[in-house]
Design a protein around this motif. Structure first.
Motif, short mmCIF file in Angstrom:
data_model
loop_
_atom_site.label_atom_id
_atom_site.label_comp_id
_atom_site.label_asym_id
_atom_site.label_seq_id
_atom_site.Cartn_x
_atom_site.Cartn_y
_atom_site.Cartn_z
N ALA A 115 0.91 -1.33 0.29
CA ALA A 115 0.11 -0.01 -0.10
C ALA A 115 1.14 0.89 -0.32
N LYS A 116 1.65 1.07 0.93
CA LYS A 116 2.74 2.27 0.91
C LYS A 116 3.57 2.29 -0.85
N ALA A 117 4.07 1.35 -1.12
CA ALA A 117 4.24 1.50 -2.42
C ALA A 117 3.38 2.25 -3.83
N THR A 118 2.53 1.64 -3.44
CA THR A 118 1.26 2.52 -4.10
C THR A 118 0.78 3.90 -4.31
N THR A 119 0.84 3.84 -2.67
CA THR A 119 1.20 5.78 -2.29
C THR A 119 2.20 6.64 -2.93
N ALA A 120 3.43 6.19 -3.26
CA ALA A 120 4.37 6.53 -3.69
C ALA A 120 4.02 7.23 -5.19
N LYS A 121 3.91 5.66 -6.16
CA LYS A 121 3.48 5.56 -6.97
C LYS A 121 2.56 7.00 -7.69
N ALA A 122 1.15 6.70 -6.95
CA ALA A 122 0.40 7.58 -6.61
C ALA A 122 1.09 9.27 -6.87
N GLN A 123 1.35 9.60 -5.78
CA GLN A 123 2.37 10.89 -5.55
C GLN A 123 3.10 11.22 -6.77
N ALA A 124 4.19 10.06 -7.21
CA ALA A 124 4.81 10.35 -8.39
C ALA A 124 3.74 10.69 -9.83
N LEU A 163 -3.49 9.93 -6.21
CA LEU A 163 -3.55 9.59 -4.77
C LEU A 163 -4.25 9.39 -3.26
N GLU A 164 -6.10 10.00 -3.34
CA GLU A 164 -6.32 10.30 -2.34
C GLU A 164 -6.63 8.81 -2.27
N GLN A 165 -6.88 8.07 -3.04
CA GLN A 165 -7.57 6.17 -3.13
C GLN A 165 -6.57 5.62 -2.12
N ALA A 166 -4.85 5.90 -2.74
CA ALA A 166 -4.13 5.31 -2.55
C ALA A 166 -4.03 5.05 -1.19
N LYS A 167 -4.04 6.99 -0.57
CA LYS A 167 -3.52 7.23 1.07
C LYS A 167 -4.36 6.42 1.80
N ALA A 168 -5.94 6.33 1.40
CA ALA A 168 -6.88 5.55 2.07
C ALA A 168 -6.35 3.85 2.21
N GLU A 169 -6.28 3.67 1.38
CA GLU A 169 -6.17 1.83 1.73
C GLU A 169 -4.85 2.34 2.12
N GLN A 170 -3.54 3.30 2.38
CA GLN A 170 -2.32 2.89 3.14
C GLN A 170 -3.11 3.02 4.72
N ASN A 171 -3.62 3.87 4.82
CA ASN A 171 -3.65 3.84 5.76
C ASN A 171 -4.41 2.91 6.86
N LYS A 172 -5.68 2.34 5.82
CA LYS A 172 -6.46 0.91 5.97
C LYS A 172 -5.83 -0.23 6.70
N ALA A 173 -4.44 -0.41 5.21
CA ALA A 173 -3.44 -1.36 5.85
C ALA A 173 -2.65 -1.35 7.16
N GLN A 174 -2.75 0.10 7.29
CA GLN A 174 -1.95 0.32 8.32
C GLN A 174 -2.94 0.20 9.52
N VAL A 175 -3.92 0.45 10.23
CA VAL A 175 -4.80 -0.10 10.67
C VAL A 175 -4.79 -1.19 10.99
#
Length: 382
Positions: A115-124, A163-175
């Motif tokens: 999820a963090k990798a997806t967020t990084a790609k979305a940010q790029a 990016l917003e979707q990727a962040k949400a998925e990352q937050n969910k994975a973190q929880v």
């Protein structure tokens, strides 16, 4: 013959005279007896009395109570997996945030990293889309068509949404990853621990730990609805037991050193017992008070200027409670209020004036103008 008749007549007359004299004597004796039983209004009466000496008196009422935790929690896992570590034992004291156990994290760690990798790609992607969009806008309408400008804007907005979707998925994975670490949510003592590393656990498998707060701790006891109403009337609902001390007698007979603090009463009366539950909290730094045990709750209240009298000096009727006192050498019937009773005595509230005495004789109805004398009997004082 004539003499015999006269003798008979004389005998009859003598008998009638004797009967008449006897009747007169009986009437005189009855009048004297009635006079001796009545108290003329000008006659003096001597009554035994005792001085009224008010004292400050502490009254203690005993109630049966039980100990219960103020807070208690059952710790369940929110994710499934094999237990990696168990970090507490039964009976251990824990604080909020202390780690109790860890569920194997490898699977959840992998999901979080992805999820963090997806967020990084979305940010790029967003950065690139933003750079291109800003460049198109600066080129102006002469160099770039409106269609190309719209496409650049759409690409930028799409990248922003990704990016917003990727962040949400990352937050969910973190929880979910954080759920692998089981922590205490209260300060308290851990119950029995059967969990060992290698056990498989899941949310549907039940609680892994039970934790109860022990300091402070709560005691519950009951008072009658009459006691409750009297307290509300005298003190107000928000000040119940403000003039009382709440102590505990433990099962071994010892008096617990800490004094309790009244917290609240239940919101209804138990119809089967006519009582209402009272909740009081106690400091429990040494853990002497254990949840589930029973105690005697001692509620003590000091009454100012109370007066103890034997119960047979107080007259009770359905309409009133009263005593007889001597006031200014006159017999006075005085209403009283009974505060408590103990060992054959009543504790009366002090509504008496100076130089008044309590009559301890049984008093018949006396005329209001009867002159009273009294004998002070100090040996029967309270």
């Amino acid at each position: 013959m004539v003499l015999s008749v006269k003798n008979k007549e004389n005998k009859i007359i003598n008998i009638l005279f004797a009967v008449l004299v006897a009747m007169v004597l009986l009437i005189i004796m009855g009048i004297k007896r009635a006079q001796s039983n009545s108290v003329p209004s000008d006659q003096e009466t001597i009554l035994n009395v005792i001085p009224i000496i008010p004292r400050n008196t502490e009254i203690t009422r005993t109630h049966i109570g039980y100990i219960t935790p103020i807070k208690s929690v059952n710790v369940l896992p929110n994710v499934s997996g094999y237990v990696q570590d168990v970090l507490v034992e039964g009976g251990q004291n824990v604080k909020i945030g202390d780690i109790l156990a860890i569920i194997d994290q490898q699977e959840y760690d992998a999901v979080l990293k992805a999820a963090k990798a997806t967020t990084a790609k979305a940010q790029a992607d967003l950065n690139n889309a933003d750079i291109y969009y800003q460049r198109i806008k600066k080129a102006g309408s002469k160099a770039i068509s409106a269609t190309d400008l719209d496409k650049a804007k759409a690409s930028y907005l799409s990248a922003l949404a990704s990016l917003e979707q990727a962040k949400a998925e990352q937050n969910k994975a973190q929880v979910i990853y954080d759920y692998t670490v089981l922590q205490s949510t209260i300060d308290g003592v851990v119950g029995n621990v059967d969990l060992t590393p290698g056990n498989y656990v899941s949310p549907s498998g039940g609680a892994l730990f039970s934790i109860v707060q022990t300091d402070p701790i709560r005691v519950v006891f009951s008072i009658s609805d009459k006691e409750y109403l009297d307290a509300v009337y005298n003190q107000g609902k928000n000040n119940l037991f403000s003039d009382s001390k709440i102590k505990l007698q433990l099962a071994n007979g010892n008096i617990y050193t800490q004094t309790g603090k009244f917290k609240f009463t239940d919101n209804m009366v138990d119809k089967s017992t006519g009582s209402i539950s009272v909740y009081a909290d106690f400091a429990n730094p040494k853990g002497d008070l254990v949840s589930g045990s029973y105690v005697n709750v001692l509620v003590s209240k000091e009454f100012k200027n109370g007066f103890w009298v034997k119960q047979n000096y107080v007259y009770l009727t359905p309409k009133e409670t009263y005593v007889y006192i001597i006031r200014n050498s006159q017999l006075v019937k005085m209403p009283v209020k009974i505060i408590s009773e103990k060992d054959g005595k009543y504790l009366l509230s002090d509504n008496f004036g100076p130089n008044e005495y309590l009559v301890i004789d049984k008093v018949n109805n006396l005329p209001s103008d009867t002159r009273i004398k009294f004998k002070i009997n100090s040996g029967d004082n309270n």
